[in-house]
Motif scaffolding. Structure first.
Motif, mmCIF file in Angstrom:
data_model
loop_
_atom_site.group_PDB
_atom_site.id
_atom_site.type_symbol
_atom_site.label_atom_id
_atom_site.label_comp_id
_atom_site.label_asym_id
_atom_site.label_seq_id
_atom_site.Cartn_x
_atom_site.Cartn_y
_atom_site.Cartn_z
ATOM 1 N N LEU A 1 -27.832 36.404 -57.047
ATOM 2 C CA LEU A 1 -27.667 37.810 -56.692
ATOM 3 C C LEU A 1 -28.166 38.676 -57.839
ATOM 4 O O LEU A 1 -27.659 38.602 -58.960
ATOM 5 C CB LEU A 1 -26.201 38.115 -56.399
ATOM 6 C CG LEU A 1 -25.837 39.569 -56.104
ATOM 7 C CD1 LEU A 1 -26.594 40.089 -54.887
ATOM 8 C CD2 LEU A 1 -24.335 39.706 -55.905
ATOM 9 N N VAL A 2 -29.170 39.499 -57.566
ATOM 10 C CA VAL A 2 -29.737 40.408 -58.560
ATOM 11 C C VAL A 2 -29.247 41.818 -58.248
ATOM 12 O O VAL A 2 -29.493 42.337 -57.163
ATOM 13 C CB VAL A 2 -31.282 40.370 -58.524
ATOM 14 C CG1 VAL A 2 -31.857 41.400 -59.500
ATOM 15 C CG2 VAL A 2 -31.790 38.975 -58.869
ATOM 16 N N LEU A 3 -28.557 42.430 -59.199
ATOM 17 C CA LEU A 3 -28.064 43.793 -59.036
ATOM 18 C C LEU A 3 -29.018 44.752 -59.741
ATOM 19 O O LEU A 3 -29.393 44.522 -60.893
ATOM 20 C CB LEU A 3 -26.652 43.927 -59.620
ATOM 21 C CG LEU A 3 -25.599 42.989 -59.040
ATOM 22 C CD1 LEU A 3 -24.252 43.209 -59.729
ATOM 23 C CD2 LEU A 3 -25.456 43.171 -57.536
ATOM 24 N N THR A 4 -29.392 45.812 -59.061
ATOM 25 C CA THR A 4 -30.357 46.737 -59.659
ATOM 26 C C THR A 4 -30.017 48.179 -59.329
ATOM 27 O O THR A 4 -29.497 48.480 -58.256
ATOM 28 C CB THR A 4 -31.791 46.427 -59.179
ATOM 29 O OG1 THR A 4 -32.709 47.315 -59.818
ATOM 30 C CG2 THR A 4 -31.916 46.587 -57.665
ATOM 31 N N ALA B 1 -24.826 31.324 -56.921
ATOM 32 C CA ALA B 1 -24.875 30.572 -58.176
ATOM 33 C C ALA B 1 -24.414 31.448 -59.330
ATOM 34 O O ALA B 1 -23.546 31.073 -60.108
ATOM 35 C CB ALA B 1 -26.287 30.048 -58.433
ATOM 36 N N PHE B 2 -25.007 32.622 -59.440
ATOM 37 C CA PHE B 2 -24.561 33.610 -60.409
ATOM 38 C C PHE B 2 -25.212 34.952 -60.115
ATOM 39 O O PHE B 2 -26.089 35.061 -59.258
ATOM 40 C CB PHE B 2 -24.808 33.183 -61.866
ATOM 41 C CG PHE B 2 -26.169 32.599 -62.127
ATOM 42 C CD1 PHE B 2 -27.287 33.405 -62.249
ATOM 43 C CD2 PHE B 2 -26.323 31.231 -62.285
ATOM 44 C CE1 PHE B 2 -28.530 32.874 -62.513
ATOM 45 C CE2 PHE B 2 -27.576 30.676 -62.549
ATOM 46 C CZ PHE B 2 -28.683 31.511 -62.658
ATOM 47 N N ILE B 3 -24.756 35.947 -60.835
ATOM 48 C CA ILE B 3 -25.242 37.317 -60.691
ATOM 49 C C ILE B 3 -26.109 37.650 -61.900
ATOM 50 O O ILE B 3 -25.760 37.307 -63.033
ATOM 51 C CB ILE B 3 -24.063 38.301 -60.588
ATOM 52 C CG1 ILE B 3 -23.241 38.008 -59.326
ATOM 53 C CG2 ILE B 3 -24.548 39.747 -60.578
ATOM 54 C CD1 ILE B 3 -21.912 38.747 -59.273
ATOM 55 N N VAL B 4 -27.227 38.316 -61.662
ATOM 56 C CA VAL B 4 -28.112 38.746 -62.746
ATOM 57 C C VAL B 4 -28.162 40.265 -62.759
ATOM 58 O O VAL B 4 -28.341 40.902 -61.717
ATOM 59 C CB VAL B 4 -29.540 38.185 -62.563
ATOM 60 C CG1 VAL B 4 -30.486 38.779 -63.601
ATOM 61 C CG2 VAL B 4 -29.528 36.665 -62.666
#
Length: 285
Positions: free
Chosen positions: A5-8, A114-117
């Motif tokens: 998950l990519v937060l922008t 899996a993780f957040i970026v």
């Protein structure tokens, strides 16, 4: 299938951090979800001009959708350059109204993450971590690790991760998680015990953690200790000296490392951290 998950917020820092996702997704055989929270402060008043506020909300959503598609295309170009035999992640976009932390449950619901970026501040990820409400909101709500990448850092290589521990029982979960992750991403795991005391205060905790490490056969874990005053500065120096590519911390409900990281001197020292951070929830399974 797992997702990254990519937060922008479409800032330079956020877009820089997003570029780390495609190569990681390829190695983990994960897809990518890019998310933008397009509306943080409801301002729809009960007056005749109310519909104008609603229109503004619609415009914000359109801007969010447009920005997400543009970022998805940029990330798509990155993974198009991968070798033909590598896994090609699918890139999905999603936006939502409201505070970022509150949206996490809806984003992750039913999806294995899996993780957040996400991006750090201009100076360092930890500086934003302590003083940026959005980042802290994400860390508090995230059921999975959060990777925070400062503007001056990249994840083009990930050869070593240093995990700072205070020998809390839940740290075993973080160690097991990182050992399993290292098998997929091929990095060395270094565990560093940090203490503000010159003499070790609880040998039983150390023995329990070392027994756990010993059970993880062929983990290749390197174990070190840092004690005494200016321990955080020593930790930062150690990461630089040992060429660590990422610093990992365990997040507890009442603070990092059971309060050690609450001290103002610690915050100041961590403000000079220039490598990516991985914040691991204490109850990670």
């Amino acid at each position: 299938m797992n997702n990254i998950l990519v937060l922008t917020d479409f800032s330079e820092n956020a877009n820089h951090a997003a570029k780390a996702a495609p190569p990681l997704a390829a190695k983990l055989h994960s897809d990518i979800i890019i998310f933008n929270s397009y509306y943080n402060h409801p301002v729809i008043p009960a007056y005749a001009g109310g519909p104008l506020a609603v229109d503004e909300l619609v415009f914000r959503k359109k801007d969010s959708t447009s920005g997400l598609h543009q970022l998805a295309r940029q990330l798509g170009h990155l993974h198009n350059g991968q070798a033909k035999e590598e896994f090609k992640p699918q890139i999905h976009t999603q936006c939502g109204e409201g505070p970022l932390g509150n949206n996490l449950a809806a984003i992750i619901n039913g999806k294995k993450t899996a993780f957040i970026v996400m991006g750090g501040s201009l100076n360092s990820p930890v500086n934003h971590l302590f003083f940026g409400s959005d980042t802290m909101d994400v860390v508090d709500h995230a059921p999975c690790p959060v990777v925070i990448i400062p503007q001056e850092a990249t994840l083009e290589k990930l050869k070593k991760i240093t995990l700072a521990t205070a020998f809390e029982p839940f740290d075993n979960f973080a160690i097991t998680y990182l050992v399993n992750l290292s098998k997929k991403l091929d990095f060395e795991l270094e565990i560093v015990h940090i203490s503000v005391f010159e003499k070790y205060e609880d040998p039983d905790k150390e023995k329990a953690l070392l027994r756990h490490i010993k059970k993880l056969e062929d983990s290749g874990i390197v174990y070190k200790q840092i004690r005494g005053k200016d321990v955080i500065e020593r930790l930062n120096h150690l990461c630089k000296e040992n060429w660590s590519d990422m610093l990992a911390l365990v997040h507890y409900e009442h603070g990092f490392l059971s309060g050690i990281f609450k001290k103002s001197t610690t915050e100041k020292a961590l403000g000079h951290q220039h490598i990516p951070l991985m914040i691991i929830p204490a109850d990670i399974q």
